[in-house]
Design a protein around this motif. Sequence first.
Motif, PDB file in Angstrom:
ATOM      1  N   MET A 191       0.714  -1.194  -0.146  1.00 11.01           N
ATOM      2  CA  MET A 191      -0.137   0.078  -0.062  1.00 11.01           C
ATOM      3  C   MET A 191       0.625   1.033  -0.150  1.00 11.01           C
ATOM      4  O   MET A 191       0.296   2.354  -0.287  1.00 11.01           O
ATOM      5  N   HIS A 192       2.317   1.014   0.073  1.00 15.09           N
ATOM      6  CA  HIS A 192       3.020   2.237   0.106  1.00 15.09           C
ATOM      7  C   HIS A 192       3.761   2.329  -1.191  1.00 15.09           C
ATOM      8  O   HIS A 192       4.587   3.299  -1.657  1.00 15.09           O
ATOM      9  N   VAL A 193       3.382   1.351  -2.115  1.00 22.46           N
ATOM     10  CA  VAL A 193       3.928   1.306  -3.428  1.00 22.46           C
ATOM     11  C   VAL A 193       2.914   1.682  -4.415  1.00 22.46           C
ATOM     12  O   VAL A 193       3.191   2.483  -5.228  1.00 22.46           O
ATOM     13  N   LEU A 194       1.737   1.371  -4.039  1.00 20.51           N
ATOM     14  CA  LEU A 194       0.460   1.670  -5.118  1.00 20.51           C
ATOM     15  C   LEU A 194       0.278   3.212  -5.161  1.00 20.51           C
ATOM     16  O   LEU A 194       0.275   3.613  -6.533  1.00 20.51           O
ATOM     17  N   PRO A 195       0.599   3.886  -4.405  1.00 21.89           N
ATOM     18  CA  PRO A 195       0.445   5.354  -4.439  1.00 21.89           C
ATOM     19  C   PRO A 195       1.622   5.958  -5.398  1.00 21.89           C
ATOM     20  O   PRO A 195       1.417   6.858  -6.274  1.00 21.89           O
ATOM     21  N   ARG A 196       2.725   5.294  -5.519  1.00 24.02           N
ATOM     22  CA  ARG A 196       3.967   5.806  -6.419  1.00 24.02           C
ATOM     23  C   ARG A 196       3.537   5.465  -7.790  1.00 24.02           C
ATOM     24  O   ARG A 196       3.769   5.898  -8.640  1.00 24.02           O
ATOM     25  N   ALA A 197       2.971   4.116  -7.972  1.00 23.10           N
ATOM     26  CA  ALA A 197       2.491   3.765  -9.147  1.00 23.10           C
ATOM     27  C   ALA A 197       1.423   4.421  -9.695  1.00 23.10           C
ATOM     28  O   ALA A 197       1.526   5.075 -10.886  1.00 23.10           O
ATOM     29  N   TRP A 198       0.740   5.240  -8.989  1.00 19.15           N
ATOM     30  CA  TRP A 198      -0.338   6.270  -9.429  1.00 19.15           C
ATOM     31  C   TRP A 198       0.401   7.414  -9.653  1.00 19.15           C
ATOM     32  O   TRP A 198      -0.036   7.966 -10.856  1.00 19.15           O
ATOM     33  N   GLU A 199       1.362   7.956  -9.038  1.00 19.42           N
ATOM     34  CA  GLU A 199       2.033   9.154  -9.417  1.00 19.42           C
ATOM     35  C   GLU A 199       2.634   9.042 -10.770  1.00 19.42           C
ATOM     36  O   GLU A 199       2.825   9.899 -11.301  1.00 19.42           O
TER      37      GLU A 199
END
Length: 168
Positions: free
Chosen positions: A75-83
């Motif tokens: 869940m700390h990787v997912l926002p980076r993928a969206w960015e």
Amino acid sequence: EAQNKRYFAELSRERDGEWVRGQDVVFQHLAAEVQTRRQPGQLLFHLSDGQASLETDRHTYLPKDAATLDALDLMHVLPRAWEAAHVFHTEGSTSASAFVRQDLLRILQGKVGSVIANWRRRGKRHALTGAKKNTLKRVCAFLAKNKHRMHYDKYLKLGCPIATGVIE
């Protein structure tokens, strides 16, 4: 399903005229639990977010053997993928969703290095500048820094959780 959960919470504070760091107290509790409960050769799985001090304290207080694995909460990787997706695609677009779906699957398959390399190549090909270039650079740096804790394919094969929701 998580079993035999123990909860520890501490706030940093002054005690008897001395500053006590809450995170140190929690990791001391964890170290005592591991020493008391861990069987020889038993897997120790440390799942945490990207806060650097959590990884540092894990190495300070917990075992460093071959049966100890570290993982970055997905869940700390997912926002980076969206960015990263929003560097190349409009927010809310189906192309942004497809970008995240495709690359998150590759990350789950243990291919985080190729995802980072692809994003960097794509950024150069698009000749990114300004905020978009900085966003992509920051996102790639975060993933590269945590790559050693992103072997999700291995963790899933072992039956380990890859996000802290089951714990929380």
